[in-house]
Design a protein around this motif. Structure first.
Motif, PDB file in Angstrom:
ATOM      1  N   GLY A  26      28.662   1.116 -39.797  1.00 56.25           N
ATOM      2  CA  GLY A  26      27.615   1.409 -40.763  1.00 56.25           C
ATOM      3  C   GLY A  26      26.342   0.653 -40.466  1.00 56.25           C
ATOM      4  O   GLY A  26      25.244   1.193 -40.532  1.00 56.25           O
ATOM      5  N   ALA A  29      24.640   2.158 -37.303  1.00 54.67           N
ATOM      6  CA  ALA A  29      23.947   3.414 -37.606  1.00 54.67           C
ATOM      7  C   ALA A  29      22.726   3.167 -38.485  1.00 54.67           C
ATOM      8  O   ALA A  29      21.700   3.838 -38.343  1.00 54.67           O
ATOM      9  N   ALA A  33      18.818   4.190 -37.702  1.00 57.48           N
ATOM     10  CA  ALA A  33      17.966   4.966 -38.615  1.00 57.48           C
ATOM     11  C   ALA A  33      16.649   4.259 -38.882  1.00 57.48           C
ATOM     12  O   ALA A  33      15.633   4.906 -39.155  1.00 57.48           O
ATOM     13  N   ARG A 281      19.083   8.743 -45.793  1.00 55.22           N
ATOM     14  CA  ARG A 281      20.162   9.700 -45.547  1.00 55.22           C
ATOM     15  C   ARG A 281      19.734  10.739 -44.512  1.00 55.22           C
ATOM     16  O   ARG A 281      20.505  11.102 -43.616  1.00 55.22           O
ATOM     17  N   ALA A 284      19.592   9.111 -41.050  1.00 54.39           N
ATOM     18  CA  ALA A 284      20.943   8.846 -40.550  1.00 54.39           C
ATOM     19  C   ALA A 284      21.650  10.147 -40.177  1.00 54.39           C
ATOM     20  O   ALA A 284      22.327  10.233 -39.145  1.00 54.39           O
ATOM     21  N   ARG A 287      20.725  11.559 -36.894  1.00 56.07           N
ATOM     22  CA  ARG A 287      21.341  10.847 -35.764  1.00 56.07           C
ATOM     23  C   ARG A 287      22.852  11.073 -35.714  1.00 56.07           C
ATOM     24  O   ARG A 287      23.578  10.295 -35.129  1.00 56.07           O
ATOM     25  N   ARG A 288      23.283  12.132 -36.401  1.00 54.59           N
ATOM     26  CA  ARG A 288      24.677  12.577 -36.372  1.00 54.59           C
ATOM     27  C   ARG A 288      25.639  11.509 -36.914  1.00 54.59           C
ATOM     28  O   ARG A 288      26.742  11.320 -36.391  1.00 54.59           O
ATOM     29  N   THR A 289      25.247  10.841 -37.963  1.00 56.89           N
ATOM     30  CA  THR A 289      26.149   9.899 -38.623  1.00 56.89           C
ATOM     31  C   THR A 289      27.267  10.686 -39.309  1.00 56.89           C
ATOM     32  O   THR A 289      26.996  11.615 -40.077  1.00 56.89           O
ATOM     33  N   LEU A 293      30.888   8.008 -43.233  1.00 56.79           N
ATOM     34  CA  LEU A 293      30.188   6.733 -43.057  1.00 56.79           C
ATOM     35  C   LEU A 293      28.872   6.671 -43.829  1.00 56.79           C
ATOM     36  O   LEU A 293      28.289   5.593 -43.979  1.00 56.79           O
ATOM     37  N   MET A 294      28.377   7.823 -44.291  1.00 59.20           N
ATOM     38  CA  MET A 294      27.022   7.876 -44.831  1.00 59.20           C
ATOM     39  C   MET A 294      26.755   6.873 -45.954  1.00 59.20           C
ATOM     40  O   MET A 294      25.726   6.187 -45.945  1.00 59.20           O
ATOM     41  N   VAL A 297      26.252   3.520 -44.424  1.00 64.97           N
ATOM     42  CA  VAL A 297      25.028   3.465 -43.626  1.00 64.97           C
ATOM     43  C   VAL A 297      23.804   3.301 -44.518  1.00 64.97           C
ATOM     44  O   VAL A 297      22.931   2.457 -44.267  1.00 64.97           O
TER      45      VAL A 297
END
Length: 385
Positions: A26, A29, A33, A281, A284, A287-289, A293-294, A297
């Protein structure tokens, strides 16, 4: 008993390890971001492919429908945009609907190739940045290269002189450079407004933030404050702050927090970031999170950027506004949501003018309809000059 204890300990260790891995992922990522590269298209910006060029036109190949609809829509946007690729920059105008083209291509007016060449097969991004270089090489406007004193060290800026004693301080946003505000420099110069175009912490030639991250304006606004001080020291009686994206956020922060806010006669905000949670959001996700995990992150990014729960976002207190504000924003903006902007405008109709711009991506309100944009800007700025 010992077996049960050992098993419990192993499970606990596994859970702790998994939790630590999630936290680490997290944080990684989140840092990604918060590190948009200046001068590079934002993550998630659709890529198109050059099919061919001819006199005054360029054909761009569209992806197949199964690849998604966003690039197709991007290629059909009205207005004027840059085409960006490593070592390549060009400027395109509107779609040429009456020109023959294949079902998988779109043809746009090619206004200029400013760097490199548009060879077939080149992957390009449609971006708001129209100009490369500096005000003299790109626009023919005399300017001075200056370094103004900032909190972390010297901040590079371009100063374009003009007759009036109200200066416009321009501030680019996410993924941009001080070349982006050049789209409005000819307009501002025609009306006699001096322009101070700022590079702030993290930009090329400017000092880095101590942690190397962007803070969505939460700390960067102090560089705008330094620009205000410089302008007032060197001849401005009042200033107008003009920002795009997080640059608009910085301008709003300065209007709310600066000791010199009384010398700010107006704000122009293009695609302002007023809801950092949604913006983080979006960055992130671009960037293909992974979706699971969002939440980690976004929480990690908010902590890393200093966006604490008890810290109110800019514009959260409409009653704090003390000067006229013009906002250009697109209802379909996926980086900076439209709803907080509309709420701010509805709360202060006495000071805030909101211009909705359809079919425009984040930070590209001028690009979608330059003439209409500049006429709205003229009506707003005239009583402030």
């Amino acid at each position: 008993m010992r077996t049960a204890t050992a098993t419990a300990a192993a499970v606990t260790t596994t859970l702790i390890g998994a939790g630590a891995a999630v936290v680490a992922a997290g944080r990684y990522a989140a840092d990604a971001a918060l590190r948009p590269e200046p001068g590079r298209p934002l993550p998630g910006t659709p890529r198109l492919t050059v099919h061919s060029t001819a006199a005054g036109r360029v054909a761009l190949t569209l992806p197949r429908p199964s690849a998604g609809g966003a690039p197709v829509l991007a290629s059909l946007r009205p207005g004027r945009y840059g085409l960006d690729a490593p070592g390549v920059h060009a400027v395109v105008g509107p779609v040429l609907a009456d020109v023959p083209h294949g079902p998988d291509t779109v043809v746009r007016r090619l206004l200029a190739v400013t760097h490199g060449s548009l060879d077939p097969g080149t992957r390009v991004a449609l971006t708001p940045q129209v100009h490369l270089g500096n005000p003299r090489t790109a626009l023919g406007l005399d300017h001075a290269d200056i370094d103004l004193p900032g909190e972390l060290g010297p901040l590079p800026a371009w100063f374009v002189p003009a007759a009036r004693d109200t200066w416009v301080i321009t501030v680019h946003g996410l993924g941009g450079t001080r070349e982006h505000p050049m789209v409005v420099m000819p307009f501002l110069h025609r009306y006699g407004l001096p322009v101070l175009d700022l590079a702030y912490r993290g930009d090329l030639g400017a000092p880095r933030s101590p942690d190397g991250l962007g803070h969505l304006g939460e700390s960067e606004w102090r560089d705008v404050d330094a620009a205000i001080r410089y302008a007032l020291r060197y001849g401005a009686r009042r200033v107008i702050l003009y920002g795009w994206s997080t640059g608009a956020t910085m301008a709003l922060h300065a209007a709310e927090r600066s000791a010199l806010a009384g010398r700010i006669s107006g704000l122009v905000l293009d695609s302002p970031v007023l809801d950092w949670h949604t913006t983080l959001r979006a960055l992130a996700a671009a960037r293909r999170t992974p979706a699971p995990l969002m939440p980690f992150v976004v929480r990690a990014a908010e902590g890393r950027a200093g966006l604490r729960v008890d810290r109110r976002p800019p514009g959260a207190d409409p009653g704090a506004l003390r000067m006229p504000v013009l906002i250009f924003h697109g209802p379909d903006d996926t980086i900076a949501p439209w709803r907080p902007t509309r709420r701010l405008a509805e709360a202060r109709p006495d000071l805030v003018t909101l211009k909705a711009v359809r079919d425009a991506p984040h930070g590209a309100m001028w690009n979608a309809a330059p003439e209409d944009y500049e006429e709205t800007l003229r009506r707003f700025l005239t009583p402030l000059m």
